[in-house]
Motif scaffolding. Structure first.
Motif, PDB file in Angstrom:
ATOM      1  N   GLY A 136     -17.130  35.927 -44.538  1.00  0.00           N
ATOM      2  CA  GLY A 136     -18.342  35.942 -43.738  1.00  0.00           C
ATOM      3  C   GLY A 136     -19.326  34.840 -44.057  1.00  0.00           C
ATOM      4  N   GLY A 137     -19.107  34.120 -45.147  1.00  0.00           N
ATOM      5  CA  GLY A 137     -19.969  33.006 -45.499  1.00  0.00           C
ATOM      6  C   GLY A 137     -19.540  31.724 -44.816  1.00  0.00           C
ATOM      7  N   TYR A 138     -20.177  30.636 -45.197  1.00  0.00           N
ATOM      8  CA  TYR A 138     -19.899  29.330 -44.591  1.00  0.00           C
ATOM      9  C   TYR A 138     -19.838  28.257 -45.673  1.00  0.00           C
ATOM     10  CZ  TYR A 138     -20.944  31.554 -40.135  1.00  0.00           C
ATOM     11  OH  TYR A 138     -20.916  32.383 -39.045  1.00  0.00           O
ATOM     12  N   TRP A 139     -19.104  27.196 -45.388  1.00  0.00           N
ATOM     13  CA  TRP A 139     -19.026  26.068 -46.297  1.00  0.00           C
ATOM     14  C   TRP A 139     -19.331  24.786 -45.532  1.00  0.00           C
ATOM     15  CZ3 TRP A 139     -15.567  22.408 -44.713  1.00  0.00           C
ATOM     16  CH2 TRP A 139     -14.498  22.831 -43.905  1.00  0.00           C
ATOM     17  N   VAL A 140     -19.757  23.777 -46.256  1.00  0.00           N
ATOM     18  CA  VAL A 140     -20.013  22.482 -45.634  1.00  0.00           C
ATOM     19  C   VAL A 140     -19.576  21.377 -46.579  1.00  0.00           C
ATOM     20  CG1 VAL A 140     -22.414  22.614 -46.423  1.00  0.00           C
ATOM     21  CG2 VAL A 140     -21.777  20.936 -44.700  1.00  0.00           C
ATOM     22  N   ASP A 141     -18.828  20.430 -46.038  1.00  0.00           N
ATOM     23  CA  ASP A 141     -18.451  19.231 -46.779  1.00  0.00           C
ATOM     24  C   ASP A 141     -19.636  18.279 -46.719  1.00  0.00           C
ATOM     25  OD1 ASP A 141     -17.461  16.784 -47.655  1.00  0.00           O
ATOM     26  OD2 ASP A 141     -15.456  17.165 -46.866  1.00  0.00           O
ATOM     27  N   MET A 142     -20.303  18.147 -47.843  1.00  0.00           N
ATOM     28  CA  MET A 142     -21.556  17.393 -47.890  1.00  0.00           C
ATOM     29  C   MET A 142     -21.358  15.894 -48.113  1.00  0.00           C
ATOM     30  SD  MET A 142     -23.950  19.828 -47.686  1.00  0.00           S
ATOM     31  CE  MET A 142     -25.433  19.321 -48.536  1.00  0.00           C
ATOM     32  N   GLY A 143     -20.116  15.482 -48.323  1.00  0.00           N
ATOM     33  CA  GLY A 143     -19.887  14.100 -48.685  1.00  0.00           C
ATOM     34  C   GLY A 143     -20.141  13.881 -50.164  1.00  0.00           C
ATOM     35  N   PRO A 144     -19.861  12.697 -50.670  1.00  0.00           N
ATOM     36  CA  PRO A 144     -20.016  12.456 -52.113  1.00  0.00           C
ATOM     37  C   PRO A 144     -21.477  12.368 -52.525  1.00  0.00           C
ATOM     38  CG  PRO A 144     -19.427  10.428 -50.985  1.00  0.00           C
ATOM     39  CD  PRO A 144     -19.338  11.512 -49.952  1.00  0.00           C
ATOM     40  N   ALA A 145     -21.751  12.832 -53.735  1.00  0.00           N
ATOM     41  CA  ALA A 145     -23.057  12.598 -54.346  1.00  0.00           C
ATOM     42  C   ALA A 145     -23.121  11.129 -54.758  1.00  0.00           C
ATOM     43  CB  ALA A 145     -23.238  13.502 -55.562  1.00  0.00           C
ATOM     44  N   CYS A 229     -32.368  25.185 -51.800  1.00  0.00           N
ATOM     45  CA  CYS A 229     -32.127  23.873 -51.197  1.00  0.00           C
ATOM     46  C   CYS A 229     -30.657  23.539 -51.391  1.00  0.00           C
ATOM     47  CB  CYS A 229     -33.017  22.813 -51.852  1.00  0.00           C
ATOM     48  SG  CYS A 229     -32.719  21.135 -51.240  1.00  0.00           S
ATOM     49  N   GLY A 230     -29.910  23.453 -50.296  1.00  0.00           N
ATOM     50  CA  GLY A 230     -28.472  23.213 -50.395  1.00  0.00           C
ATOM     51  C   GLY A 230     -28.135  21.833 -50.921  1.00  0.00           C
ATOM     52  N   THR A 231     -28.804  20.795 -50.367  1.00  0.00           N
ATOM     53  CA  THR A 231     -28.543  19.454 -50.878  1.00  0.00           C
ATOM     54  C   THR A 231     -29.007  19.346 -52.329  1.00  0.00           C
ATOM     55  OG1 THR A 231     -30.636  18.734 -49.863  1.00  0.00           O
ATOM     56  CG2 THR A 231     -28.594  18.283 -48.644  1.00  0.00           C
ATOM     57  N   GLY A 232     -30.105  20.046 -52.660  1.00  0.00           N
ATOM     58  CA  GLY A 232     -30.584  20.065 -54.041  1.00  0.00           C
ATOM     59  C   GLY A 232     -29.601  20.728 -54.979  1.00  0.00           C
ATOM     60  N   ALA A 233     -28.941  21.800 -54.510  1.00  0.00           N
ATOM     61  CA  ALA A 233     -27.916  22.459 -55.322  1.00  0.00           C
ATOM     62  C   ALA A 233     -26.773  21.497 -55.613  1.00  0.00           C
ATOM     63  CB  ALA A 233     -27.400  23.706 -54.614  1.00  0.00           C
ATOM     64  N   CYS A 234     -26.405  20.686 -54.620  1.00  0.00           N
ATOM     65  CA  CYS A 234     -25.328  19.708 -54.821  1.00  0.00           C
ATOM     66  C   CYS A 234     -25.741  18.630 -55.821  1.00  0.00           C
ATOM     67  CB  CYS A 234     -24.944  19.082 -53.483  1.00  0.00           C
ATOM     68  SG  CYS A 234     -24.167  20.221 -52.329  1.00  0.00           S
ATOM     69  N   ALA A 235     -26.966  18.137 -55.689  1.00  0.00           N
ATOM     70  CA  ALA A 235     -27.458  17.133 -56.632  1.00  0.00           C
ATOM     71  C   ALA A 235     -27.530  17.709 -58.046  1.00  0.00           C
ATOM     72  CB  ALA A 235     -28.836  16.633 -56.191  1.00  0.00           C
ATOM     73  N   ALA A 236     -27.949  18.971 -58.151  1.00  0.00           N
ATOM     74  CA  ALA A 236     -28.034  19.627 -59.461  1.00  0.00           C
ATOM     75  C   ALA A 236     -26.655  19.804 -60.077  1.00  0.00           C
ATOM     76  CB  ALA A 236     -28.725  20.977 -59.317  1.00  0.00           C
ATOM     77  N   ALA A 237     -25.679  20.227 -59.261  1.00  0.00           N
ATOM     78  CA  ALA A 237     -24.323  20.422 -59.765  1.00  0.00           C
ATOM     79  C   ALA A 237     -23.735  19.100 -60.250  1.00  0.00           C
ATOM     80  CB  ALA A 237     -23.444  21.029 -58.675  1.00  0.00           C
ATOM     81  N   VAL A 264     -17.445  19.919 -56.794  1.00  0.00           N
ATOM     82  CA  VAL A 264     -17.564  18.469 -56.838  1.00  0.00           C
ATOM     83  C   VAL A 264     -16.187  17.877 -57.136  1.00  0.00           C
ATOM     84  CG1 VAL A 264     -18.669  16.498 -57.975  1.00  0.00           C
ATOM     85  CG2 VAL A 264     -19.934  18.638 -57.671  1.00  0.00           C
ATOM     86  N   THR A 265     -15.750  16.936 -56.300  1.00  0.00           N
ATOM     87  CA  THR A 265     -14.503  16.216 -56.543  1.00  0.00           C
ATOM     88  C   THR A 265     -14.813  14.725 -56.584  1.00  0.00           C
ATOM     89  OG1 THR A 265     -13.898  15.893 -54.211  1.00  0.00           O
ATOM     90  CG2 THR A 265     -13.288  18.002 -55.231  1.00  0.00           C
ATOM     91  N   SER A 266     -13.785  13.930 -56.790  1.00  0.00           N
ATOM     92  CA  SER A 266     -14.001  12.489 -56.861  1.00  0.00           C
ATOM     93  C   SER A 266     -14.433  11.907 -55.526  1.00  0.00           C
ATOM     94  CB  SER A 266     -12.712  11.800 -57.316  1.00  0.00           C
ATOM     95  OG  SER A 266     -11.651  12.077 -56.413  1.00  0.00           O
ATOM     96  N   GLY A 267     -14.115  12.621 -54.424  1.00  0.00           N
ATOM     97  CA  GLY A 267     -14.415  12.055 -53.112  1.00  0.00           C
ATOM     98  C   GLY A 267     -15.491  12.759 -52.325  1.00  0.00           C
ATOM     99  N   THR A 268     -15.840  14.005 -52.690  1.00  0.00           N
ATOM    100  CA  THR A 268     -16.798  14.726 -51.860  1.00  0.00           C
ATOM    101  C   THR A 268     -17.430  15.880 -52.635  1.00  0.00           C
ATOM    102  OG1 THR A 268     -17.143  15.624 -49.640  1.00  0.00           O
ATOM    103  CG2 THR A 268     -15.202  16.415 -50.847  1.00  0.00           C
ATOM    104  N   THR A 269     -18.283  16.612 -51.957  1.00  0.00           N
ATOM    105  CA  THR A 269     -18.979  17.774 -52.520  1.00  0.00           C
ATOM    106  C   THR A 269     -18.963  18.867 -51.462  1.00  0.00           C
ATOM    107  OG1 THR A 269     -20.484  16.200 -53.593  1.00  0.00           O
ATOM    108  CG2 THR A 269     -21.084  18.530 -53.672  1.00  0.00           C
ATOM    109  N   VAL A 270     -18.521  20.065 -51.830  1.00  0.00           N
ATOM    110  CA  VAL A 270     -18.454  21.169 -50.871  1.00  0.00           C
ATOM    111  C   VAL A 270     -19.392  22.284 -51.331  1.00  0.00           C
ATOM    112  CG1 VAL A 270     -16.990  22.898 -49.766  1.00  0.00           C
ATOM    113  CG2 VAL A 270     -16.094  20.599 -50.198  1.00  0.00           C
ATOM    114  N   LEU A 271     -20.310  22.631 -50.466  1.00  0.00           N
ATOM    115  CA  LEU A 271     -21.295  23.680 -50.733  1.00  0.00           C
ATOM    116  C   LEU A 271     -20.897  24.946 -49.981  1.00  0.00           C
ATOM    117  CD1 LEU A 271     -24.243  24.566 -51.681  1.00  0.00           C
ATOM    118  CD2 LEU A 271     -24.987  23.728 -49.427  1.00  0.00           C
TER     119      LEU A 271
END
Length: 290
Positions: A136-145, A229-237, A264-271
């Protein structure tokens, strides 16, 4: 503008938004959804209240979509027209884009069964692939940090060193031993305007388990402190992993509004995380005039 335009209210880990269904771009064109109207919608006493506004609109009806999407324009049927609470444009929002897809599904504009592998959504930060989880949740490929230096945030007389990270929008991710729950984020942190000429989201981060679990509070540009903050969570991770010498891994991120997961992978970030619609209704004609 129609006399009673429809509105939705929703959130992703309590990062809340006013959602405006406008598939054909006829209800909320840019000259009507101006800064003043966004501020009125987001005002928590005299308006609906929210950290921002999301307009559900097809990319072909957004004036600046060709410039920000380029060759991806024809592949992105939908565009997340996102404004901060102060009326300014925002490039990207990880919580907002999950709610955006959830609202498209709930409005019958996208079939949820077609979202398992993700659909491309246009944003001012470029195209992003967003998908639906079986739970029931959602994911988004945020691209690389994308790190671009180091800086400092100054808050209530204290200085916090941090990593400058772009997730399509700018962040200063500050690891600190000061318990984040003790900090006063009532005022906006000061920062280096040369490093962040367009402003910055500032994350204050406690490490719970190195490289695996962090706790986060954030002050978002154009908004102030938000519950998530989703993008903030990615930056924090990314920053928490970098501090351990790792370039890949999955980090649990606790925010005041709930819990997110960042891979976090070498090519992208998934939230990954929830998206919830709270209410639906119409704006009253008596409120619409300025």
């Amino acid at each position: 503008m129609t006399s009673s335009p429809r509105v939705l209210i929703g959130h992703g880990t309590e990062n809340d938004f006013v959602v405006l269904p406008d598939p054909d771009g006829t209800v909320w064109p840019g000259d009507r959804l101006d800064e003043a109207m966004v501020r009125r919608l987001c005002e928590r006493r005299a308006g609906l209240g929210g950290d921002g506004v999301l307009r559900l609109v097809r990319s072909r009806h957004v004036e600046d979509a060709p410039a920000v999407l380029g060759e991806y324009l024809d592949r992105c049927e939908w565009f997340m027209d996102h404004r901060n609470a102060d009326g300014s444009y925002a490039e990207m929002c990880g919580n907002g884009i999950r709610l955006f897809l959830h609202a498209l599904v709930s409005e019958g504009l996208v079939d949820r069964s077609a979202c398992a592998d993700g659909v491309l959504v246009g944003t001012r930060g470029g195209p992003r692939r967003v998908g639906a989880d079986a739970d029931g949740g959602y994911w988004v490929d945020m691209g690389p940090a994308r790190p671009f230096g180091t800086g400092e945030a100054r808050l209530a007389g204290a200085v916090f060193g941090g990593r400058a990270v772009s997730m399509g929008n700018p962040h200063l991710a500050c690891l600190t031993d000061v318990p984040v729950d003790s900090l006063d984020l009532g005022g906006a942190p000061e920062f280096d305007v040369d490093l962040f000429p367009d402003g910055v989201n500032v994350e204050l981060i406690n490490v719970v388990r190195p490289g695996a679990h962090v706790r986060l509070r954030v002050s978002e540009r154009g908004v102030g402190e938000t519950r998530s903050c989703g993008t903030g969570a990615c930056a924090a991770a990314y920053t928490a992993l970098e501090a351990t010498g790792a370039t890949e891994g999955t980090v649990v991120v606790d925010v005041p509004g709930g819990r997110l997961s960042v891979q976090v992978t070498s090519g992208t970030t998934v939230l990954s995380g929830p998206a919830v619609l709270v209410s639906a209704g119409t704006l009253c004609p008596e409120w619409l005039p300025a």
